[in-house]
Design an enzyme around this catalytic site. Structure first.
Site, PDB file in Angstrom:
ATOM      1  N   LYS A  11       0.862   3.426   1.243  1.00 16.68           N
ATOM      2  CA  LYS A  11      -0.219   4.390   1.501  1.00 16.68           C
ATOM      3  C   LYS A  11       0.203   5.820   1.142  1.00 16.68           C
ATOM      4  O   LYS A  11       1.393   6.106   0.945  1.00 16.68           O
ATOM      5  CB  LYS A  11      -0.643   4.275   2.967  1.00 16.68           C
ATOM      6  CG  LYS A  11      -1.279   2.916   3.307  1.00 16.68           C
ATOM      7  CD  LYS A  11      -1.804   2.875   4.745  1.00 16.68           C
ATOM      8  CE  LYS A  11      -2.472   1.549   5.051  1.00 16.68           C
ATOM      9  NZ  LYS A  11      -3.035   1.521   6.437  1.00 16.68           N
ATOM     10  N   TYR A  51     -12.205  -1.104   2.472  1.00 12.32           N
ATOM     11  CA  TYR A  51     -12.156  -1.149   3.939  1.00 12.32           C
ATOM     12  C   TYR A  51     -13.537  -1.388   4.559  1.00 12.32           C
ATOM     13  O   TYR A  51     -13.757  -1.028   5.718  1.00 12.32           O
ATOM     14  CB  TYR A  51     -11.539   0.138   4.482  1.00 12.32           C
ATOM     15  CG  TYR A  51     -10.018   0.176   4.390  1.00 12.32           C
ATOM     16  CD1 TYR A  51      -9.226  -0.682   5.158  1.00 12.32           C
ATOM     17  CD2 TYR A  51      -9.370   1.070   3.549  1.00 12.32           C
ATOM     18  CE1 TYR A  51      -7.843  -0.644   5.086  1.00 12.32           C
ATOM     19  CE2 TYR A  51      -7.969   1.113   3.471  1.00 12.32           C
ATOM     20  CZ  TYR A  51      -7.220   0.244   4.250  1.00 12.32           C
ATOM     21  OH  TYR A  51      -5.841   0.275   4.184  1.00 12.32           O
ATOM     22  N   ASN A 114       0.117   5.012   8.603  1.00  7.91           N
ATOM     23  CA  ASN A 114       1.070   3.952   8.954  1.00  7.91           C
ATOM     24  C   ASN A 114       1.724   3.294   7.742  1.00  7.91           C
ATOM     25  O   ASN A 114       2.133   2.135   7.787  1.00  7.91           O
ATOM     26  CB  ASN A 114       0.427   2.937   9.897  1.00  7.91           C
ATOM     27  CG  ASN A 114      -0.737   2.222   9.284  1.00  7.91           C
ATOM     28  OD1 ASN A 114      -1.132   2.520   8.160  1.00  7.91           O
ATOM     29  ND2 ASN A 114      -1.293   1.272   9.995  1.00  7.91           N
ATOM     30  N   HIS A 117      -0.120  -1.172   3.781  1.00  7.14           N
ATOM     31  CA  HIS A 117      -1.143  -2.185   4.052  1.00  7.14           C
ATOM     32  C   HIS A 117      -0.582  -3.559   3.753  1.00  7.14           C
ATOM     33  O   HIS A 117       0.194  -3.724   2.811  1.00  7.14           O
ATOM     34  CB  HIS A 117      -2.367  -1.933   3.151  1.00  7.14           C
ATOM     35  CG  HIS A 117      -3.359  -3.063   3.151  1.00  7.14           C
ATOM     36  ND1 HIS A 117      -4.311  -3.203   4.137  1.00  7.14           N
ATOM     37  CD2 HIS A 117      -3.516  -4.130   2.317  1.00  7.14           C
ATOM     38  CE1 HIS A 117      -5.023  -4.310   3.895  1.00  7.14           C
ATOM     39  NE2 HIS A 117      -4.564  -4.883   2.801  1.00  7.14           N
ATOM     40  N   GLU A 128      -8.348  -8.911  -2.220  1.00  5.08           N
ATOM     41  CA  GLU A 128      -7.765  -7.571  -2.359  1.00  5.08           C
ATOM     42  C   GLU A 128      -6.929  -7.449  -3.631  1.00  5.08           C
ATOM     43  O   GLU A 128      -6.951  -6.409  -4.299  1.00  5.08           O
ATOM     44  CB  GLU A 128      -6.929  -7.254  -1.116  1.00  5.08           C
ATOM     45  CG  GLU A 128      -7.788  -7.103   0.128  1.00  5.08           C
ATOM     46  CD  GLU A 128      -6.996  -6.985   1.430  1.00  5.08           C
ATOM     47  OE1 GLU A 128      -7.640  -6.860   2.480  1.00  5.08           O
ATOM     48  OE2 GLU A 128      -5.746  -7.031   1.389  1.00  5.08           O
TER      49      GLU A 128
HETATM   50  N1  UDP Z   1      -6.554   2.552  11.674  1.00  6.93           N
HETATM   51  C1  UDP Z   1      -6.684   3.783  12.313  1.00  6.93           C
HETATM   52  N2  UDP Z   1      -6.974   3.793  13.658  1.00  6.93           N
HETATM   53  C2  UDP Z   1      -7.143   2.661  14.379  1.00  6.93           C
HETATM   54  C3  UDP Z   1      -7.011   1.423  13.727  1.00  6.93           C
HETATM   55  C4  UDP Z   1      -6.720   1.396  12.377  1.00  6.93           C
HETATM   56  O1  UDP Z   1      -6.570   4.819  11.686  1.00  6.93           O
HETATM   57  O2  UDP Z   1      -7.403   2.747  15.601  1.00  6.93           O
HETATM   58  C5  UDP Z   1      -6.261   2.521  10.241  1.00  6.93           C
HETATM   59  C6  UDP Z   1      -4.794   2.187   9.954  1.00  6.93           C
HETATM   60  O3  UDP Z   1      -4.391   2.922   8.802  1.00  6.93           O
HETATM   61  C7  UDP Z   1      -4.848   0.711   9.675  1.00  6.93           C
HETATM   62  C8  UDP Z   1      -6.191   0.570   8.940  1.00  6.93           C
HETATM   63  O4  UDP Z   1      -7.035   1.505   9.614  1.00  6.93           O
HETATM   64  O5  UDP Z   1      -3.747   0.274   8.901  1.00  6.93           O
HETATM   65  C9  UDP Z   1      -6.813  -0.801   8.966  1.00  6.93           C
HETATM   66  O6  UDP Z   1      -6.875  -1.246  10.326  1.00  6.93           O
HETATM   67  P1  UDP Z   1      -6.471  -2.727  10.716  1.00  6.93           P
HETATM   68  O7  UDP Z   1      -6.898  -2.950  12.118  1.00  6.93           O
HETATM   69  O8  UDP Z   1      -6.966  -3.685   9.667  1.00  6.93           O
HETATM   70  O9  UDP Z   1      -4.863  -2.662  10.702  1.00  6.93           O
HETATM   71  P2  UDP Z   1      -3.792  -3.317   9.719  1.00  6.93           P
HETATM   72  O10 UDP Z   1      -4.342  -4.632   9.255  1.00  6.93           O
HETATM   73  O11 UDP Z   1      -3.594  -2.339   8.586  1.00  6.93           O
HETATM   74  O12 UDP Z   1      -2.550  -3.466  10.554  1.00  6.93           O
HETATM   75 MG    MG Z   2      -6.157  -5.104   8.428  1.00  5.24          MG
END
Ligand code: UDP
Ligand code: MG
Length: 141
Positions: A11, A51, A114, A117, A128
Site C-alpha cells: 500500500k 474495494y 496497514n 493487502h 483481484e
Molecule cells: N480499514 C480501515 N478501517 C477499518 C477497517 C478497515 O481503514 O476499520 C481499511 C484497512 O486498510 C483494511 C481495508 O480497509 O486493510 C480493508 O478492510 P478489511 O476488513 O477487508 O481488512 P483486510 O482484509 O485488509 O485485513
Molecule cells: Mg479484506
C-alpha cells in the site's frame, strides 16, 4: 478451485516509506513465488471498484483517499495454500493485533495505513489478480 495463488498490494504508506524491498524479501523468504509484479497508482474509480465490498462502511472514503494517495506495488503470488498462508504472513488488519514478525506488525502504522493487502478467498484472489493483470503479464510455467 485452485488454492495456489493469492493477490497482494503493497500500500502507499509502505511504498513511500521505502519498505517495498524488505516486504518483497519477506514474502519470497516465506516461500511465495512472484508470478506477476507491477508498480502502479490507483485512480479513484479503480480503488472504489476494488474495494466495492466496503462501499457502505464508515471507513470507505478514508480508505479510497489513502489508496490513491501514492504508488502501490501489485503482485500475484504462488504457493500451496496461498491465500491462508499469506493472510497469516501479513497479520491482523489492525497492526496492534498483528502477531509478532508479521508484515503488518513490522511495517503498518494504523488500522487504515496497514502496509499491505492480501486476498481473503481463492475466489477473490482470482478476481483481484485479474483486476490488475492481463493474462500475458502473468508467468505461466
Ligand atoms: N480499514 C480501515 N478501517 C477499518 C477497517 C478497515 O481503514 O476499520 C481499511 C484497512 O486498510 C483494511 C481495508 O480497509 O486493510 C480493508 O478492510 P478489511 O476488513 O477487508 O481488512 P483486510 O482484509 O485488509 O485485513
Ligand atoms: Mg479484506
Amino acid at each position: 478451485m485452485d488454492n495456489n495463488r493469492t493477490f497482494t498490494m503493497i500500500k502507499p504508506d509502505a511504498f513511500s516509506e521505502g519498505n517495498t524491498g524488505a516486504i518483497l524479501q519477506k514474502i519470497t523468504n516465506s516461500g511465495f513465488k512472484i508470478v506477476a509484479l507491477k508498480l502502479t497508482q490507483l485512480t479513484p474509480e479503480k480503488a472504489k471498484a476494488f474495494y466495492a465490498v466496503h462501499k457502505d462502511k464508515p471507513f470507505f472514503e478514508n480508505l479510497i483517499n489513502f489508496m490513491v494517495s501514492g504508488p502501490i506495488v501489485a503482485a500475484i503470488l504462488e504457493k500451496k495454500n496461498a491465500v491462508e498462508d499469506f493472510r497469516t504472513l501479513i497479520g491482523a488488519t489492525n497492526p496492534e493485533d498483528a502477531a509478532e514478525g508479521t508484515i503488518r506488525n513490522l511495517f503498518a502504522s494504523s488500522m487504515s495505513k496497514n502496509a499491505i493487502h492480501g486476498s481473503d478467498s481463492d475466489e477473490n484472489a482470482a478476481i483481484e489478480g485479474a483486476f490488475h493483470f492481463n493474462e500475458n503479464e502473468i508467468l505461466n510455467h
